[in-house]
Design a protein around this motif. Structure first.
Motif, mmCIF file in Angstrom:
data_model
loop_
_atom_site.group_PDB
_atom_site.id
_atom_site.type_symbol
_atom_site.label_atom_id
_atom_site.label_comp_id
_atom_site.label_asym_id
_atom_site.label_seq_id
_atom_site.Cartn_x
_atom_site.Cartn_y
_atom_site.Cartn_z
ATOM 1 N N SER A 103 0.903 3.990 -3.067
ATOM 2 C CA SER A 103 0.238 5.277 -2.829
ATOM 3 C C SER A 103 1.144 6.445 -3.173
ATOM 4 O O SER A 103 0.775 7.594 -3.040
ATOM 5 C CB SER A 103 -0.197 5.385 -1.372
ATOM 6 N N ALA A 119 0.836 -1.210 0.000
ATOM 7 C CA ALA A 119 0.000 0.000 0.000
ATOM 8 C C ALA A 119 0.863 1.249 0.000
ATOM 9 O O ALA A 119 0.592 2.206 -0.730
ATOM 10 C CB ALA A 119 -0.918 -0.012 1.206
ATOM 11 N N LEU A 178 -3.812 7.181 -8.215
ATOM 12 C CA LEU A 178 -3.021 6.637 -7.115
ATOM 13 C C LEU A 178 -3.899 5.758 -6.229
ATOM 14 O O LEU A 178 -5.078 6.028 -6.050
ATOM 15 C CB LEU A 178 -2.461 7.777 -6.275
ATOM 16 N N GLU A 179 -3.297 4.722 -5.673
ATOM 17 C CA GLU A 179 -4.050 3.859 -4.775
ATOM 18 C C GLU A 179 -3.855 4.355 -3.356
ATOM 19 O O GLU A 179 -2.901 3.993 -2.681
ATOM 20 C CB GLU A 179 -3.525 2.431 -4.887
ATOM 21 N N ALA A 180 -4.767 5.188 -2.897
ATOM 22 C CA ALA A 180 -4.646 5.707 -1.538
ATOM 23 C C ALA A 180 -5.006 4.598 -0.548
ATOM 24 O O ALA A 180 -5.803 3.725 -0.853
ATOM 25 C CB ALA A 180 -5.566 6.893 -1.356
ATOM 26 N N ALA A 204 -1.689 10.697 -0.912
ATOM 27 C CA ALA A 204 -2.338 10.132 -2.095
ATOM 28 C C ALA A 204 -3.824 10.458 -2.086
ATOM 29 O O ALA A 204 -4.403 10.781 -3.131
ATOM 30 C CB ALA A 204 -2.120 8.627 -2.123
ATOM 31 N N GLN A 205 -4.454 10.414 -0.900
ATOM 32 C CA GLN A 205 -5.881 10.738 -0.818
ATOM 33 C C GLN A 205 -6.141 12.156 -1.317
ATOM 34 O O GLN A 205 -7.062 12.398 -2.091
ATOM 35 C CB GLN A 205 -6.375 10.619 0.630
ATOM 36 N N ASN A 217 -5.608 12.565 -5.098
ATOM 37 C CA ASN A 217 -6.745 12.005 -5.827
ATOM 38 C C ASN A 217 -7.957 12.924 -5.744
ATOM 39 O O ASN A 217 -8.680 13.102 -6.716
ATOM 40 C CB ASN A 217 -7.108 10.631 -5.264
ATOM 41 N N SER A 273 0.371 8.220 3.480
ATOM 42 C CA SER A 273 -0.849 7.551 3.035
ATOM 43 C C SER A 273 -1.943 8.578 2.778
ATOM 44 O O SER A 273 -2.856 8.348 1.998
ATOM 45 C CB SER A 273 -1.303 6.549 4.074
#
Lengths: 740, 416
Positions: free
Chosen positions: A650, A646, A660-662, B290-291, B294, B287
């Protein structure tokens, strides 16, 4: 690969929690790792994963509400979890230094930068000197004693041993004095040459900003290079040259008069007003002299020191190379052969004795472990065993071993606390039983009398005594195994061991001879500032932290950390607040220092690019536990834990264009840590067992471990997400393209 | 996406700060670029290179020293230093040119002086007029915009009112118009430019609830309808991935990523055209980064936003931007589409910057060599000062004639 390396620091089963209003936050939950000499261990994880707490525990600077629940941190024969604050003073900063994340809060805002740099040097300088003297004397007398014993304690040999040791003590200092003076001169010459190149380059390019200051500095540095073995014949010429340069670079009173006071305020006028052509000429001449001086062969100071101290004849006039050979021969014939031979005998004897002591200790340990392995441990017997064993183990420590045997040193304190825990557990359980019995009796009486009690008796809260006992036995096992392994070793090189002891003595002696004065501290501080890439260090030396930019401040923090010449450097996100160029410079700086001084670095960060750059090994942390450990190649090219996947997916890289894979959600609340794998809730590969049981560490290869149920033989085969495999393939492709 | 319509045009922007007597820090020095509608323009450079100052100057947090900024075709800020310099230069020129004729009384000299004087005066008049216009625009851009909006509404309603015969309906229409005019009078052009700040903790008022924070812009605009405000707040909260219950809470109750979402919600509630994002993810955890990226990407597609993205994390900028401008010591040194910039960097500073990016690839990292940039060694500007030139369609670079030739050759080599 890993076994060959010297373990500098080892963390075993560390558990730390914090007392808060809401309950105990379990910040670190049972982690173990080793740090080897000269390697970088990167710890990766989100904020709140416990990476900083671990390192604060190593530094002994945990917050006041921290509870050390268990585990040990072994460094240099000491358990850092158990030693007192006073003992910590000689380790913190000196042996283990730390670079913090926020440079503004780790610098004192009302103290000049220079003072902050030199403060510790001055305070610690004296202490270090004392400590070095103590170590030197201790080791030398141990050597003498074992030499005496090796020669059978006869009068004549004892006398010889004594003189040999005393002589070594004497000339060792003379040699260091000479060498220090030489080193200072060469370092100054080197620095001056660097500045010279810079100044000449600027003059050539017609960019005069800062040239005046540089010239002044060159004059200062070059005037430190007069030394018998550096600038000798040319000293007079250099002196006149420097005097002329100084005159040229100074602002004369005539300048003030002719140009008015405005010259004071107009930087441009101050900068440009110099005869640059002449200056350049003179600088070139100075450069010639210094380059010539640096090309000279370095004399053998060790031998020279002996000659000056003991030889009666004056030094023969010879070219340096021949002189070195002559001195070497003289030293060997008069002293070194004899000393080395005696030292070898002493070391061999000491080793033999230690081995014997170890054999005895193993026997004793095996015998006394019976005391602790029965159903019930007798307190008195345990105490007696403890005394006997500590004595035996203490005897099994070789005083002439340069690399300390950590297990033997920490045995006493470890055993003591383990026994203490066992008996306190028994005591607490007895109390608890009693409480439960009385309360239950009362409750029963109420029920018997026909009333319904409005409360319930809380369950018995018993501590596991057998676990405490197992902990004691584990200590025994570990030491026995360790000793047996050492006893089985056959390839003992007496010569190498003797040389190691002599080198150790030399190092300690240099610690004694190295006296930190205010002037010297300032010079070193300025040199450090330059080393970490701060331009104009002399001016910067007397500025306050607020006058520096963020990157500069961080560099100063690094300079402070390096000023004590530490063994282990802990970097807590040192570049998170900096931009790429500065980040890159600082990483290079840390790498350079690491290579030069054989530092062990613990590097905490969440930037995987930086990790790839710095790390030899990587440890990934999540919710207070290590989830994956391996070499950088292991973790980046074949990651095994879903959390690592992960993290990797990310992060955007230069070629990524897809979404992107958050990682969904947030880390768990560590007051109530989840029962199973802490990452299960955010993990799309989670299985039923992940919510119920914590996964153990599965071994993937010699160096690579990961804690996930996916590695269990019964688990379904799961491939890493596409984003990660894609990236790995892409990286491979670009690399092979780049290689041809 | 690229329909060629220029939303923001920055011309010769200069922002100087005074530092002590006679000294000026040229934080931003003659920077020009334009941002097309719907694109993301990235601004990168090391700390202290003036990228944040550029953003703040554009949104009028500072009064700029010189140059102009045009937004939606209207000049929103303008500095007067360049005009002042021109006047000074004209006076100086006049002095030097007129020196040989000074003090002489013959016909020829007098004529020459008069001619030179006329020339000078012409320049002075011209520059003074420009200066006045700049000052007027700078001061009144919001007023002018509001007047224009009012005029538009008047024009829209005039035929409707004239056509309407029913008294009652006419009164209702008039009321509607008056309300719109009232709001339009408070409308500012700067409302359609909003900012997202770096530090989500420092940029949210800890004493205000999320609802108050987000709705503040609407209230200042003069909207009094509580229901409408709530509706809008919930709408943007949903857009940024928060829920309605969050509106009543205070900022400290949120995590870092959620706080940044609140900051983003605040910036989009007025339906802006341009968002200036000043390092919006630097202070966030991996982490969470990225949120937020996006989220910004999603919003850009949904709302058709144009974004000026200021950051120092080059891999994020590359991922997110269409075009990138590289700044060094207050100057824009290279401007190109992002792929072009990363594949074929030309300016030595850009090369050095790109060589400093660490990638999550240990093998690559072991071989990576950082290129150092020394402007003194790289450029020789003693003969000719550099200007911004187009080496290749869309690829601009700061260079002088000699360097331009060199760069063009490099480009041609790449093509071949």
């Amino acid at each position: 690969m890993a076994e060959n390396k010297e373990v500098k620091l080892s963390v075993n089963n560390l558990k730390i929690s914090f007392r808060t209003d809401g309950g105990n936050v379990q910040a670190v939950r049972d982690i173990s790792f080793d740090v080897y000499k000269g390697e970088t261990l990167a710890i990766v994880g989100e904020s709140g994963s416990g990476k900083s707490v671990t390192n604060r525990a190593i530094m002994g600077i945990l917050a006041g509400n921290a509870i050390k629940e268990g585990g040990e941190i072994i460094y240099d024969g000491q358990d850092l979890m158990k030693i007192s604050e006073e003992e910590f003073h000689s380790i913190r900063g000196d042996k283990i230094a730390m670079i913090f994340q926020d440079p503004m809060s780790s610098l004192n805002p009302i103290m000049r930068v220079g003072k902050q740099l030199t403060e510790a040097m001055l305070i610690k300088g004296k202490l270090k000197q004392k400590q070095s003297r103590k170590d030197f004397n201790g080791t030398l007398s141990a050597l003498k004693n074992s030499m005496n014993a090796a020669y059978g304690m006869n009068e004549a040999d004892c006398q010889k041993n004594k003189t040999v040791c005393e002589n070594f003590d004497k000339f060792e200092y003379k040699h260091l004095e000479l060498e220090n003076a030489y080193n200072q001169a060469t370092v100054a010459a080197n620095d001056a040459l660097l500045d010279l190149d810079d100044a000449l380059f600027r003059i050539e390019k017609n960019s005069y900003h800062g040239v005046r200051a540089t010239v002044n500095e060159i004059v200062k540095l070059a005037s430190c290079t007069y030394n018998e073995y550096v600038v000798n014949e040319d000293a007079d010429r250099l002196k006149t040259l420097l005097a002329e340069l100084k005159k040229l670079a100074a602002l004369s009173i005539g300048d003030y008069i002719s140009k008015g006071v405005s010259i004071l305020f107009n930087r441009k006028m101050r900068e440009d007003d110099m005869d640059f052509a002449t200056v350049a000429e003179k600088l070139k001449e100075v450069k010639e002299i210094l380059t010539k001086a640096l090309e000279k062969v370095q004399p053998n100071f060790f031998a020279l020191g002996y000659y000056f101290t003991f030889a009666t004849d004056p030094l023969p006039e010879l070219p340096t190379e021949e002189l070195n050979a002559y001195l070497r021969k003289y030293l060997d014939e008069h002293f070194m052969f004899n000393f080395r031979e005696r030292a070898q005998k002493g070391v061999a004897y000491s080793r033999e004795r230690t081995m014997q002591a170890r054999r005895e200790a193993v026997a004793l340990l095996k015998e006394h472990s019976k005391t602790f392995s029965g159903e019930h441990i007798d307190k008195k017997q345990a105490h007696e065993s403890y005394l006997v064993l500590t004595k035996a183990v203490k005897k099994a420590i070789d005083p002439l071993e340069v690399v300390k045997d950590n297990l033997s040193y920490t045995f006493a304190s470890g055993l003591n606390s383990a026994i203490g825990q066992y008996f306190s557990a028994i005591e607490r359980n007895a109390k608890e039983e009693k409480r439960y019995a009385t309360q239950k009796a009362k409750w029963d009486r109420l029920v018997a009398s026909g009333k319904t009690p409005t409360y319930e008796v809380s369950e018995k809260n018993l501590v596991d005594v057998s676990a405490a006992q197992a902990a004691i036995l584990r200590i025994f096992d570990k030491l026995i195994k360790h000793y047996e392994a050492r006893l089985a070793e056959t390839d003992f090189d007496v010569e190498a061991a003797a040389v190691a002891v002599i080198d150790y003595l030399k190092k300690k002696a240099s610690g004694v001879a190295y006296r930190v004065t205010r002037e010297l501290a300032k010079m070193r501080a300025i040199k450090l500032l330059k080393e970490v890439g701060i331009p104009d260090p002399i001016k910067r030396y007397s500025q306050y932290p607020f006058e520096f930019s963020g990157g500069m401040r961080q560099r100063i923090v690094i300079a402070i950390a390096l000023s004590a010449d530490p063994d282990i450097l802990i970097c807590d996100e040192p570049t998170t607040a900096l931009d790429v160029t500065i980040q890159s410079q600082i990483l290079e700086l840390i790498n350079k220092v690491k290579a030069e001084r054989q530092l062990s670095v613990i590097f905490i960060t969440h930037d995987l690019g930086v990790v790839a750059n710095m790390a030899d090994r990587v440890a990934v942390m999540y919710a207070g536990k290590l989830v994956e450990v391996g070499t950088a190649d292991d973790v980046f090219y074949s990651p095994a834990h879903p959390y690592t996947w992960a993290l990797l997916s990310s992060m955007p890289d230069l070629d990524a264009k897809e979404k992107l894979e958050a990682i969904p959600g947030t880390p768990p609340n560590m007051i109530y840590p989840p029962k199973g794998d802490a990452f299960a809730e955010r993990n799309k590969y989670a299985m039923q067992i992940d919510f119920e049981m914590q996964p153990p560490m599965f071994q993937i290869s010699d160096t690579h471990y990961a804690a996930t149920w996916l590695l269990h033989p019964d688990a379904p085969k799961v491939e890493p997400p596409k984003a990660v495999t894609d990236r790995i393939n892409r990286m491979k492709k670009t690399r092979s393209e780049a290689n041809g | 996406m690229d329909n060629g319509e220029v939303l923001l045009k920055v011309e010769d922007l200069c922002q100087y700060f005074k530092i002590g007597p006679g000294n000026e820090l040229k934080a931003v020095d003659h920077v020009s670029f334009d941002i097309k509608k719907g694109e993301v323009f990235g601004l990168v450079g090391e700390s202290g290179c003036g990228k944040t100052t550029t953003g703040r100057s554009i949104i009028r947090l500072y009064d700029i020293t010189s140059g102009s900024v045009y937004f939606k075709g209207q000049r929103i800020c303008a500095g007067v230093r360049s005009y002042k310099d021109a006047i000074k230069q004209a006076c100086l020129d006049y002095e030097t040119k007129a020196a040989p004729y000074k003090g002489k009384q013959d016909e020829e000299s007098l004529q020459a002086i008069a001619r030179l004087k006329a020339e000078r005066d012409e320049i002075l008049l011209d520059q003074k007029a420009k200066m006045q216009a700049a000052r007027y625009d700078h001061k009144n851009c919001n007023k002018l915009y509001a007047q224009e909006q009012v005029k538009k509404i008047e024009a829209e309603y005039a035929p409707l009112l004239a056509a309407e015969t029913d008294e009652e309906k006419k009164a209702a229409l008039l009321k509607e118009k008056n309300e719109k005019v009232r709001l339009a009078k408070k409308d500012r052009i700067m409302n359609s430019m909003q900012m997202i700040f770096q530090d989500p903790i420092a940029s949210l008022n800890p004493r205000m609830t999320v609802r108050e924070i987000i709705a503040e812009g609407l209230i200042i605009r003069g909207i009094k309808d509580k229901k409408y405000i709530d509706e809008q707040v919930y709408r943007v909260l949903n857009l940024v991935g928060l829920v309605e219950e969050h509106a009543g809470r205070y900022p400290h109750e949120f995590s870092g990523g959620q706080r940044q979402r609140i900051g983003i919600a605040r910036s989009i509630i007025l339906n802006p055209d341009l968002i200036i994002a000043d390092e919006p993810i630097s202070a966030l955890d991996v982490s969470i980064q990225a949120q937020v990226i996006n989220l910004l990407n999603g919003l850009r597609e949904q709302l058709g936003l144009t974004i000026l993205f200021i950051a120092h994390d080059l891999s994020v900028v590359k991922y997110f931007s269409d075009r990138i401008g590289v700044m060094y010591y207050g100057k824009m040194v290279e401007l190109a589409p992002s792929d072009e910039l990363f594949d074929h960097p030309l300016h030595p500073y850009t090369k050095s910057l790109l060589s400093a990016i660490p990638l999550p690839d240990p093998e690559y990292e072991r071989g990576r060599k950082r290129i150092t940039y020394n402007p003194l060694a790289e450029h020789d500007y003693s003969v000719q000062q550099p200007t911004m030139r187009e080496v290749k369609p869309g690829h601009f670079i700061l260079c002088n004639d000699a360097e331009f030739a060199k760069y063009t050759e490099e480009v041609n080599k790449v093509k071949a």
